[in-house]
Design a protein around this motif. Structure first.
Motif, PDB file in Angstrom:
ATOM      1  N   THR A 162      49.969  29.494  91.299  1.00 54.47           N
ATOM      2  CA  THR A 162      50.210  28.593  90.181  1.00 54.47           C
ATOM      3  C   THR A 162      49.253  28.882  89.048  1.00 54.47           C
ATOM      4  OG1 THR A 162      50.972  26.846  91.678  1.00 54.47           O
ATOM      5  CG2 THR A 162      50.295  26.185  89.462  1.00 54.47           C
ATOM      6  N   PHE A 163      49.801  29.178  87.902  1.00 56.33           N
ATOM      7  CA  PHE A 163      49.024  29.385  86.685  1.00 56.33           C
ATOM      8  C   PHE A 163      49.532  28.367  85.677  1.00 56.33           C
ATOM      9  CE2 PHE A 163      48.218  32.076  82.739  1.00 56.33           C
ATOM     10  CZ  PHE A 163      46.855  31.814  82.721  1.00 56.33           C
ATOM     11  N   ASP A 164      48.792  27.294  85.498  1.00 54.19           N
ATOM     12  CA  ASP A 164      49.278  26.138  84.743  1.00 54.19           C
ATOM     13  C   ASP A 164      49.663  26.464  83.311  1.00 54.19           C
ATOM     14  OD1 ASP A 164      48.980  24.498  86.935  1.00 54.19           O
ATOM     15  OD2 ASP A 164      46.987  23.788  86.363  1.00 54.19           O
ATOM     16  N   LYS A 165      49.006  27.422  82.711  1.00 61.94           N
ATOM     17  CA  LYS A 165      49.305  27.743  81.318  1.00 61.94           C
ATOM     18  C   LYS A 165      50.633  28.453  81.145  1.00 61.94           C
ATOM     19  CE  LYS A 165      44.555  27.834  79.613  1.00 61.94           C
ATOM     20  NZ  LYS A 165      44.787  26.725  78.655  1.00 61.94           N
ATOM     21  N   CYS A 166      51.180  29.017  82.227  1.00 62.02           N
ATOM     22  CA  CYS A 166      52.455  29.740  82.123  1.00 62.02           C
ATOM     23  C   CYS A 166      53.132  29.733  83.484  1.00 62.02           C
ATOM     24  CB  CYS A 166      52.214  31.161  81.639  1.00 62.02           C
ATOM     25  SG  CYS A 166      53.698  32.070  81.147  1.00 62.02           S
ATOM     26  N   ASP A 167      53.877  28.678  83.767  1.00 59.97           N
ATOM     27  CA  ASP A 167      54.535  28.495  85.054  1.00 59.97           C
ATOM     28  C   ASP A 167      55.922  29.140  85.016  1.00 59.97           C
ATOM     29  OD1 ASP A 167      55.464  27.707  87.490  1.00 59.97           O
ATOM     30  OD2 ASP A 167      55.570  25.572  87.016  1.00 59.97           O
ATOM     31  N   SER A 168      56.146  30.135  85.871  1.00 59.42           N
ATOM     32  CA  SER A 168      57.435  30.820  85.861  1.00 59.42           C
ATOM     33  C   SER A 168      58.579  29.890  86.258  1.00 59.42           C
ATOM     34  CB  SER A 168      57.405  32.033  86.787  1.00 59.42           C
ATOM     35  OG  SER A 168      57.109  31.644  88.112  1.00 59.42           O
ATOM     36  N   GLY A 169      58.313  28.943  87.148  1.00 55.81           N
ATOM     37  CA  GLY A 169      59.296  27.914  87.464  1.00 55.81           C
ATOM     38  C   GLY A 169      60.547  28.437  88.157  1.00 55.81           C
ATOM     39  N   ASP A 170      61.325  27.503  88.735  1.00 50.66           N
ATOM     40  CA  ASP A 170      62.650  27.837  89.240  1.00 50.66           C
ATOM     41  C   ASP A 170      63.555  26.638  89.036  1.00 50.66           C
ATOM     42  OD1 ASP A 170      62.417  26.011  91.349  1.00 50.66           O
ATOM     43  OD2 ASP A 170      61.824  27.531  92.797  1.00 50.66           O
TER      44      ASP A 170
END
Length: 224
Positions: A162-170
């Protein structure tokens, strides 16, 4: 204790996830390795004569048609692209909303070491929408790249964790109805003297669903 985030600095922008594959959240294994190879007849098909890339005005998203390969868009414009997962086919929308500039210190959590020195992170923020109402729950966006002003690909960073500044998400479990959306992010870096100004959608896996949508060959691009 803060969990460790692993990252890999690549030569091109990050793959957000394998498009159409189930998320680890629902225990579905990746199906990318089982994708059929291109047939000989497809690979030997004659190439059409070059044409000017379609503009944003030619992107007929309102009538359900897909965006042609090679289309050039502006930030905030939506591309409609074919999509499939676990035998279900349909369309999704891809909208590059913004490109945000970070600072070098943002990269400290990623343990990139000396490779991050002098590099500035950029966050390409994308909204994905369900355009066909197909059950695409737990899927992820396909291959996207960040672009430099000359149109070349910026150096991407693949993040595990998890990288809060850039969440790849799904897509999550609710991505099953027309109009459902989720947000994703592409992380890229640029050295001093250059900037990330655009993005491209390069997924060619679903081109068999609609003619003229081999985005791996001719990406859809967004520029600020």
């Amino acid at each position: 204790m803060r969990s460790r985030v692993l990252a890999v600095l690549g030569v091109s922008a990050a793959v957000l996830a394998l498009a159409g594959c189930g998320s680890e959240m629902n225990g579905t294994p990746s199906a990318a390795s089982g994708a059929p190879a291109q047939s000989q007849s497809q690979s030997s098909a004659p190439q059409s004569s070059p044409e000017a890339p379609p503009s944003a005005q030619q992107n007929s998203s309102s009538d359900g048609s897909v965006t042609p390969q090679g289309t050039k868009l502006k930030l905030g414009d939506k591309a409609i692209v074919p999509f499939k997962s676990e035998g279900k086919t349909g369309t999704i929308g891809v909208t590059v909303k913004s490109i945000d500039k970070g600072v070098e210190a943002d990269l400290a959590l990623l343990d990139l070491g000396d490779k991050a020195k002098g590099m500035t992170p950029y966050y390409v923020r994308v909204t994905v929408s369900n355009e066909s109402g197909t059950d695409f729950s737990y899927t992820s966006l396909g291959l996207m790249n960040a672009l430099l002003p000359d149109g070349s690909e910026a150096q991407g960073v693949s993040v595990i964790g998890t990288f809060d500044k850039c969440d790849s998400g799904d897509a999550g479990k609710a991505f099953t109805t027309k109009g459902a959306t989720y947000d994703s992010c592409v992380l890229a870096v640029a050295p001093a003297g250059t900037t990330v100004t655009g993005a491209s959608y390069n997924e060619g896996e679903y081109s068999d669903q609609a003619p003229g949508t081999d985005y791996g060959s001719k990406p859809i691009t967004w520029q600020s």
